[in-house]
Design a protein around this motif. Sequence first.
Motif, PDB file in Angstrom:
ATOM      1  N   THR A 195      -1.312   1.139  -7.784  1.00  0.00           N
ATOM      2  CA  THR A 195      -1.564   2.377  -8.112  1.00  0.00           C
ATOM      3  C   THR A 195      -1.375   3.596  -7.279  1.00  0.00           C
ATOM      4  O   THR A 195      -1.244   4.805  -7.747  1.00  0.00           O
ATOM      5  N   GLY A 196      -0.569   3.199  -6.018  1.00  0.00           N
ATOM      6  CA  GLY A 196      -0.433   4.463  -4.983  1.00  0.00           C
ATOM      7  C   GLY A 196       1.009   4.630  -5.088  1.00  0.00           C
ATOM      8  O   GLY A 196       1.536   5.340  -3.815  1.00  0.00           O
ATOM      9  N   ARG A 197       1.806   4.016  -5.750  1.00  0.00           N
ATOM     10  CA  ARG A 197       3.516   4.248  -5.442  1.00  0.00           C
ATOM     11  C   ARG A 197       3.696   5.759  -5.332  1.00  0.00           C
ATOM     12  O   ARG A 197       4.781   6.060  -4.571  1.00  0.00           O
ATOM     13  N   ALA A 198       3.284   6.416  -6.463  1.00  0.00           N
ATOM     14  CA  ALA A 198       3.666   8.010  -6.600  1.00  0.00           C
ATOM     15  C   ALA A 198       3.098   8.810  -5.695  1.00  0.00           C
ATOM     16  O   ALA A 198       3.674   9.904  -5.540  1.00  0.00           O
ATOM     17  N   HIS A 199       2.195   8.505  -4.893  1.00  0.00           N
ATOM     18  CA  HIS A 199       1.803   9.265  -3.733  1.00  0.00           C
ATOM     19  C   HIS A 199       2.575   8.907  -2.309  1.00  0.00           C
ATOM     20  O   HIS A 199       2.511   9.887  -1.385  1.00  0.00           O
ATOM     21  N   CYS A 200       3.040   7.995  -2.010  1.00  0.00           N
ATOM     22  CA  CYS A 200       3.583   7.602  -0.888  1.00  0.00           C
ATOM     23  C   CYS A 200       5.085   6.929  -1.012  1.00  0.00           C
ATOM     24  O   CYS A 200       5.260   5.905  -1.685  1.00  0.00           O
ATOM     25  N   PRO A 201       6.110   7.717  -1.096  1.00  0.00           N
ATOM     26  CA  PRO A 201       7.695   7.162  -1.101  1.00  0.00           C
ATOM     27  C   PRO A 201       7.784   6.017  -0.309  1.00  0.00           C
ATOM     28  O   PRO A 201       8.512   4.970  -0.732  1.00  0.00           O
ATOM     29  N   ASP A 202       7.418   5.868   0.943  1.00  0.00           N
ATOM     30  CA  ASP A 202       7.493   4.595   1.737  1.00  0.00           C
ATOM     31  C   ASP A 202       6.914   3.234   1.187  1.00  0.00           C
ATOM     32  O   ASP A 202       7.440   2.403   0.982  1.00  0.00           O
ATOM     33  N   LEU A 203       5.521   3.487   0.626  1.00  0.00           N
ATOM     34  CA  LEU A 203       4.965   2.508  -0.027  1.00  0.00           C
ATOM     35  C   LEU A 203       5.679   2.145  -1.252  1.00  0.00           C
ATOM     36  O   LEU A 203       5.971   0.917  -1.619  1.00  0.00           O
ATOM     37  N   SER A 204       6.142   2.936  -2.141  1.00  0.00           N
ATOM     38  CA  SER A 204       7.165   2.504  -3.241  1.00  0.00           C
ATOM     39  C   SER A 204       8.238   2.024  -2.896  1.00  0.00           C
ATOM     40  O   SER A 204       8.712   0.921  -3.659  1.00  0.00           O
ATOM     41  N   ALA A 205       9.002   2.257  -1.863  1.00  0.00           N
ATOM     42  CA  ALA A 205      10.372   1.740  -1.550  1.00  0.00           C
ATOM     43  C   ALA A 205      10.036   0.336  -1.072  1.00  0.00           C
ATOM     44  O   ALA A 205      10.834  -0.620  -1.275  1.00  0.00           O
ATOM     45  N   MET A 206       8.774  -0.128  -0.548  1.00  0.00           N
ATOM     46  CA  MET A 206       8.586  -1.528  -0.039  1.00  0.00           C
ATOM     47  C   MET A 206       8.212  -2.205  -1.305  1.00  0.00           C
ATOM     48  O   MET A 206       8.483  -3.788  -1.195  1.00  0.00           O
ATOM     49  N   VAL A 207       7.687  -1.803  -2.614  1.00  0.00           N
ATOM     50  CA  VAL A 207       7.094  -2.699  -3.443  1.00  0.00           C
ATOM     51  C   VAL A 207       7.972  -2.341  -4.832  1.00  0.00           C
ATOM     52  O   VAL A 207       7.433  -3.003  -5.711  1.00  0.00           O
ATOM     53  N   ASP A 208       9.048  -1.446  -5.067  1.00  0.00           N
ATOM     54  CA  ASP A 208       9.253  -0.972  -6.201  1.00  0.00           C
ATOM     55  C   ASP A 208      10.451  -2.355  -6.632  1.00  0.00           C
ATOM     56  O   ASP A 208      10.541  -2.608  -7.952  1.00  0.00           O
ATOM     57  N   SER A 209      10.953  -3.050  -5.790  1.00  0.00           N
ATOM     58  CA  SER A 209      11.666  -4.263  -6.286  1.00  0.00           C
ATOM     59  C   SER A 209      11.261  -5.797  -6.359  1.00  0.00           C
ATOM     60  O   SER A 209      11.498  -6.638  -6.415  1.00  0.00           O
ATOM     61  N   ILE A 261      -0.326   0.852   5.903  1.00  0.00           N
ATOM     62  CA  ILE A 261      -1.496   1.665   5.505  1.00  0.00           C
ATOM     63  C   ILE A 261      -2.259   2.076   6.505  1.00  0.00           C
ATOM     64  O   ILE A 261      -2.742   3.294   6.563  1.00  0.00           O
ATOM     65  N   ALA A 262      -2.339   1.220   7.681  1.00  0.00           N
ATOM     66  CA  ALA A 262      -2.886   1.466   8.807  1.00  0.00           C
ATOM     67  C   ALA A 262      -2.505   2.799   9.566  1.00  0.00           C
ATOM     68  O   ALA A 262      -2.963   3.577  10.311  1.00  0.00           O
ATOM     69  N   GLY A 263      -0.994   2.946   9.529  1.00  0.00           N
ATOM     70  CA  GLY A 263      -0.472   4.170  10.103  1.00  0.00           C
ATOM     71  C   GLY A 263       0.096   5.043   9.263  1.00  0.00           C
ATOM     72  O   GLY A 263       0.470   6.129   9.685  1.00  0.00           O
ATOM     73  N   CYS A 264      -0.301   5.102   7.921  1.00  0.00           N
ATOM     74  CA  CYS A 264      -0.066   6.281   6.912  1.00  0.00           C
ATOM     75  C   CYS A 264      -1.147   7.275   6.639  1.00  0.00           C
ATOM     76  O   CYS A 264      -2.097   6.579   6.123  1.00  0.00           O
ATOM     77  N   GLU A 265      -1.187   8.387   6.841  1.00  0.00           N
ATOM     78  CA  GLU A 265      -2.448   9.092   6.477  1.00  0.00           C
ATOM     79  C   GLU A 265      -2.404   9.100   4.994  1.00  0.00           C
ATOM     80  O   GLU A 265      -3.762   9.138   4.552  1.00  0.00           O
ATOM     81  N   VAL A 266      -1.538   9.169   4.141  1.00  0.00           N
ATOM     82  CA  VAL A 266      -1.842   9.419   2.682  1.00  0.00           C
ATOM     83  C   VAL A 266      -2.108   7.956   2.093  1.00  0.00           C
ATOM     84  O   VAL A 266      -3.265   8.079   1.298  1.00  0.00           O
ATOM     85  N   CYS A 267      -1.833   6.908   2.805  1.00  0.00           N
ATOM     86  CA  CYS A 267      -2.419   5.539   2.290  1.00  0.00           C
ATOM     87  C   CYS A 267      -3.723   5.547   2.689  1.00  0.00           C
ATOM     88  O   CYS A 267      -4.576   4.576   2.134  1.00  0.00           O
ATOM     89  N   THR A 268      -3.949   5.837   4.064  1.00  0.00           N
ATOM     90  CA  THR A 268      -5.414   5.636   4.464  1.00  0.00           C
ATOM     91  C   THR A 268      -6.450   6.455   3.806  1.00  0.00           C
ATOM     92  O   THR A 268      -7.483   6.094   3.592  1.00  0.00           O
ATOM     93  N   GLU A 269      -5.961   7.657   3.463  1.00  0.00           N
ATOM     94  CA  GLU A 269      -6.733   8.462   2.458  1.00  0.00           C
ATOM     95  C   GLU A 269      -7.086   7.692   1.062  1.00  0.00           C
ATOM     96  O   GLU A 269      -8.328   7.742   0.643  1.00  0.00           O
ATOM     97  N   GLY A 270      -6.039   7.097   0.674  1.00  0.00           N
ATOM     98  CA  GLY A 270      -6.200   6.480  -0.512  1.00  0.00           C
ATOM     99  C   GLY A 270      -7.172   5.340  -0.414  1.00  0.00           C
ATOM    100  O   GLY A 270      -7.868   5.058  -1.288  1.00  0.00           O
ATOM    101  N   LYS A 271      -6.830   4.558   0.761  1.00  0.00           N
ATOM    102  CA  LYS A 271      -7.759   3.656   0.923  1.00  0.00           C
ATOM    103  C   LYS A 271      -9.421   3.613   1.010  1.00  0.00           C
ATOM    104  O   LYS A 271     -10.095   3.036   0.627  1.00  0.00           O
ATOM    105  N   HIS A 272      -9.779   5.002   1.729  1.00  0.00           N
ATOM    106  CA  HIS A 272     -11.050   5.159   1.963  1.00  0.00           C
ATOM    107  C   HIS A 272     -11.536   5.832   0.457  1.00  0.00           C
ATOM    108  O   HIS A 272     -12.921   5.596   0.306  1.00  0.00           O
TER     109      HIS A 272
END
Length: 513
Positions: A181-195, A212-223
């Motif tokens: 669900t979070g690919r659209a919010h974080c380009p780095d996360l999307s690049a890791m799982v798109d393929s 996720i531990a070092g990304c502010e956008v993904c940490t916000e989504g985790k919380h």
Amino acid sequence: MPGWPTVGRADDQELVDALRRADTDAPADLYDSYGERLHDYAFSLIGDREAAADAVHDALVTAQGCVERLKEAGRLRPWLYALTRFQVRARMAHRGTPAGGVPRTPPAGQPDSELAELVRETLAELSGNEREIVELSVRHGLTPVEVASVLGLTSRQAATRLGRARDQLENAAAAVVLAKTGRAHCPDLSAMVDSWEGPLTPLLRRRLSGHIAGCEVCTEGKHRQISASRLLDLVPVEFPPISLRRRVIDTCVNPERDQTRTLITDRGDSFDRAGFPVVAERRSRRRRPRRLGPVVLAGACVLAATGAVVVMNGGDTAQTALTVTPTPALSSVEPAVTPEPDPEPEPDDDLTPEPTPSDGGPETSPAATPTARPSARRPSRGPAAPTVVRRRPVPVARLGTSCPGSIAGAAKIGLRARNAAVSWTATASQGLDVFPASGSVKAGRSVSIWVTVLDPSAAGRGRVAFTSNGGAATCSLAWNADRAPQTDPPATPEPSELPSEDQSSNVDAAPQG
């Protein structure tokens, strides 16, 4: 949370009073309040339903027979968990089973089966101590102070390990959820799982957790989407067999079972000053260093006796003076070795004064031998005094809170760490929502969290409770009904809009509704 009965602190006081009065209904009330909880905890440690039921049976019988040992009635809950853990560990030691427990397998076909299996795998990756801490804190609702009492730790150790285990569990779950669900919010996360297609491999999941531990956008989504309490709800509850309640009550109240009760209570008769059971390996660890004192003292006595035999068998006066010279050094060993708390560094201290008699006159003047002994003893006792090292006390962490008296829709609560870093967890009462719900603050720094009223149209009261390694705190809040017409409903403040520490002074007062 699991469907076992809710027990408050006032209920604990009533249960202890009933047990101390020897009420006939007290064992039944005790089992109905804590039987299912304790069986679920015991099964998580030993992984065997029959052994877990036996451990809970003996723990509740011990609680009924040894309730006078419990010094504080308000600590009944951690005391029962500690008794259960003591009984489980005794059975595991008898079987030769290693400590740590067996993670429970989720039933097949349940919703979110992939996430439930992930929770089981993540709990298996935690150490046994951390797994117990997260289960006792999140699943069973014990505070860090109560968890520390159960496991024999300090509250600071329990809070630190809880934060580490909670982050590891939530990051692993966030890797699965945000990968979908979070690919659209974080380009780095999307690049890791798109393929990637299909379930995540353990290696990819660990990479995503680290991101996720070092990304502010993904940490916000985790919380926002992941909660440790909801994740542990996916783990099935191990309910006790129906016959266990009848067994506990019969053993506690049946006069014909007096001998059985005595055997059970005598088996767990080692308690500390607060009434909590003491683990056997902890007692042996304490007594082991004390055995070194008599051994060293016996060795010193043998050496002293050997020196005396040499003196008695000496030929002439000059040889007697030479053989007596080790005697002052040996005499100084005896008072230095007698203290038992720390025998290891004492032989080094005792050997340093040994060369001192050779500098005096016993070698040149045989007649001065009797007077040389007392003069050689005095300097040998002097160097022992500076060995005492005074250590500065370690600063104790303290949690400071800044609470608003009333709120209108949303308000800010300030947290400050004093003396040392503080790891905290926030819990809001019904009608309130708090964000973020956990975190850590460095020593001397402060952070701000937001508390939001879920229904501003109705007046009410609530509170936000904080638990941490720096103590507990509570903010009591009140809000009035918002009667003014609004075109748009008040939105919960997003984490990206949280003020920085330098701007926190401008947001102390929230607008009144």
